[in-house]
Design a protein around this motif. Structure first.
Motif, PDB file in Angstrom:
ATOM      1  N   LEU A  23      19.620  50.607  90.224  1.00  0.00           N
ATOM      2  CA  LEU A  23      18.800  49.734  89.383  1.00  0.00           C
ATOM      3  C   LEU A  23      17.862  48.877  90.237  1.00  0.00           C
ATOM      4  CD1 LEU A  23      17.976  48.690  86.634  1.00  0.00           C
ATOM      5  CD2 LEU A  23      19.896  47.088  86.741  1.00  0.00           C
ATOM      6  N   GLU A  24      18.352  48.350  91.340  1.00  0.00           N
ATOM      7  CA  GLU A  24      17.496  47.568  92.238  1.00  0.00           C
ATOM      8  C   GLU A  24      16.360  48.421  92.789  1.00  0.00           C
ATOM      9  OE1 GLU A  24      20.500  44.336  94.266  1.00  0.00           O
ATOM     10  OE2 GLU A  24      20.685  46.440  94.887  1.00  0.00           O
ATOM     11  N   ILE A  25      16.677  49.651  93.179  1.00  0.00           N
ATOM     12  CA  ILE A  25      15.658  50.554  93.715  1.00  0.00           C
ATOM     13  C   ILE A  25      14.654  50.910  92.633  1.00  0.00           C
ATOM     14  CG2 ILE A  25      15.284  52.888  94.630  1.00  0.00           C
ATOM     15  CD1 ILE A  25      18.018  52.498  96.112  1.00  0.00           C
ATOM     16  N   ALA A  26      15.135  51.252  91.454  1.00  0.00           N
ATOM     17  CA  ALA A  26      14.240  51.616  90.350  1.00  0.00           C
ATOM     18  C   ALA A  26      13.288  50.478  90.020  1.00  0.00           C
ATOM     19  CB  ALA A  26      15.047  51.999  89.112  1.00  0.00           C
ATOM     20  N   THR A  27      13.818  49.276  89.935  1.00  0.00           N
ATOM     21  CA  THR A  27      12.988  48.113  89.617  1.00  0.00           C
ATOM     22  C   THR A  27      11.938  47.889  90.696  1.00  0.00           C
ATOM     23  OG1 THR A  27      14.828  47.131  88.415  1.00  0.00           O
ATOM     24  CG2 THR A  27      13.051  45.655  89.074  1.00  0.00           C
ATOM     25  N   SER A  28      12.300  48.104  91.942  1.00  0.00           N
ATOM     26  CA  SER A  28      11.356  47.927  93.044  1.00  0.00           C
ATOM     27  C   SER A  28      10.257  48.987  93.038  1.00  0.00           C
ATOM     28  CB  SER A  28      12.090  47.986  94.379  1.00  0.00           C
ATOM     29  OG  SER A  28      12.985  46.916  94.485  1.00  0.00           O
ATOM     30  N   ILE A  29      10.593  50.189  92.621  1.00  0.00           N
ATOM     31  CA  ILE A  29       9.632  51.292  92.677  1.00  0.00           C
ATOM     32  C   ILE A  29       8.711  51.307  91.462  1.00  0.00           C
ATOM     33  CG2 ILE A  29       9.422  53.815  92.649  1.00  0.00           C
ATOM     34  CD1 ILE A  29      11.936  53.861  94.414  1.00  0.00           C
ATOM     35  N   VAL A  30       9.278  51.175  90.267  1.00  0.00           N
ATOM     36  CA  VAL A  30       8.443  51.325  89.058  1.00  0.00           C
ATOM     37  C   VAL A  30       8.385  50.073  88.193  1.00  0.00           C
ATOM     38  CG1 VAL A  30       8.745  53.824  88.956  1.00  0.00           C
ATOM     39  CG2 VAL A  30      10.327  52.338  87.700  1.00  0.00           C
ATOM     40  N   GLY A  31       9.102  49.019  88.567  1.00  0.00           N
ATOM     41  CA  GLY A  31       9.083  47.789  87.779  1.00  0.00           C
ATOM     42  C   GLY A  31      10.187  47.772  86.739  1.00  0.00           C
ATOM     43  N   ARG A  32      10.446  46.581  86.241  1.00  0.00           N
ATOM     44  CA  ARG A  32      11.551  46.371  85.300  1.00  0.00           C
ATOM     45  C   ARG A  32      11.357  47.143  83.997  1.00  0.00           C
ATOM     46  NH1 ARG A  32      12.920  40.320  84.426  1.00  0.00           N
ATOM     47  NH2 ARG A  32      13.072  40.598  86.670  1.00  0.00           N
ATOM     48  N   ALA A  33      10.138  47.200  83.498  1.00  0.00           N
ATOM     49  CA  ALA A  33       9.886  47.827  82.194  1.00  0.00           C
ATOM     50  C   ALA A  33      10.179  49.325  82.203  1.00  0.00           C
ATOM     51  CB  ALA A  33       8.445  47.584  81.759  1.00  0.00           C
ATOM     52  N   ARG A  34       9.990  49.993  83.337  1.00  0.00           N
ATOM     53  CA  ARG A  34      10.199  51.446  83.392  1.00  0.00           C
ATOM     54  C   ARG A  34      11.436  51.851  84.182  1.00  0.00           C
ATOM     55  NH1 ARG A  34       4.394  53.367  85.269  1.00  0.00           N
ATOM     56  NH2 ARG A  34       5.675  53.388  87.095  1.00  0.00           N
ATOM     57  N   ALA A  35      12.227  50.895  84.637  1.00  0.00           N
ATOM     58  CA  ALA A  35      13.372  51.197  85.489  1.00  0.00           C
ATOM     59  C   ALA A  35      14.393  52.103  84.805  1.00  0.00           C
ATOM     60  CB  ALA A  35      14.041  49.903  85.951  1.00  0.00           C
ATOM     61  N   ASN A  36      14.727  51.858  83.542  1.00  0.00           N
ATOM     62  CA  ASN A  36      15.717  52.694  82.850  1.00  0.00           C
ATOM     63  C   ASN A  36      15.229  54.131  82.710  1.00  0.00           C
ATOM     64  OD1 ASN A  36      17.775  50.825  82.570  1.00  0.00           O
ATOM     65  ND2 ASN A  36      16.891  49.985  80.701  1.00  0.00           N
ATOM     66  N   TYR A  37      13.953  54.323  82.403  1.00  0.00           N
ATOM     67  CA  TYR A  37      13.403  55.678  82.333  1.00  0.00           C
ATOM     68  C   TYR A  37      13.529  56.364  83.695  1.00  0.00           C
ATOM     69  CZ  TYR A  37      10.097  59.505  82.301  1.00  0.00           C
ATOM     70  OH  TYR A  37       9.538  60.739  82.451  1.00  0.00           O
ATOM     71  N   TRP A  38      13.169  55.652  84.780  1.00  0.00           N
ATOM     72  CA  TRP A  38      13.239  56.221  86.120  1.00  0.00           C
ATOM     73  C   TRP A  38      14.672  56.639  86.435  1.00  0.00           C
ATOM     74  CZ3 TRP A  38      15.567  55.398  90.828  1.00  0.00           C
ATOM     75  CH2 TRP A  38      14.970  55.966  91.956  1.00  0.00           C
ATOM     76  N   LEU A  39      15.634  55.792  86.075  1.00  0.00           N
ATOM     77  CA  LEU A  39      17.034  56.105  86.347  1.00  0.00           C
ATOM     78  C   LEU A  39      17.497  57.351  85.608  1.00  0.00           C
ATOM     79  CD1 LEU A  39      18.560  52.530  86.214  1.00  0.00           C
ATOM     80  CD2 LEU A  39      18.456  54.019  88.224  1.00  0.00           C
ATOM     81  N   LYS A  40      17.117  57.486  84.339  1.00  0.00           N
ATOM     82  CA  LYS A  40      17.611  58.588  83.504  1.00  0.00           C
ATOM     83  C   LYS A  40      16.832  59.880  83.702  1.00  0.00           C
ATOM     84  CE  LYS A  40      19.279  55.466  79.961  1.00  0.00           C
ATOM     85  NZ  LYS A  40      19.053  54.906  78.640  1.00  0.00           N
TER      86      LYS A  40
END
Length: 80
Positions: A23-40
């Motif tokens: 989650l920390e990596i996702a938020t850093s790469i694509v931002g908070r708004a798209r982090a869940n999409y990036w993870l899934k």
């Protein structure tokens, strides 16, 4: 005039600990708004392409390896 070489710079990645959660990596790469999409949707595809694995001892991914992965993935030269 020639442009200076591009390197992967991301202040958000720079602020992460040496080992970070997905989650920390996702938020850093694509931002908070798209982090869940990036993870899934994105992370499973990246893992098949060699994205750094979770380190079980540190319960996170090594951020320097994540940075290196993206430098290679985006064909960017590394910082000297």
């Amino acid at each position: 005039m020639t442009e200076p070489p591009r390197t992967l710079t991301n202040a958000a990645l720079d602020r992460l600990p040496l080992f970070a959660t997905d989650l920390e990596i996702a938020t850093s790469i694509v931002g908070r708004a798209r982090a869940n999409y990036w993870l899934k949707a994105v992370l499973p595809t990246l893992e098949r392409r060699g994205f750094p694995a979770q380190d079980p001892l540190h319960t996170g991914r090594a951020v320097p390896l994540v940075r290196k992965f993206y430098e290679d993935y985006l064909a960017l030269p590394r910082a000297l």
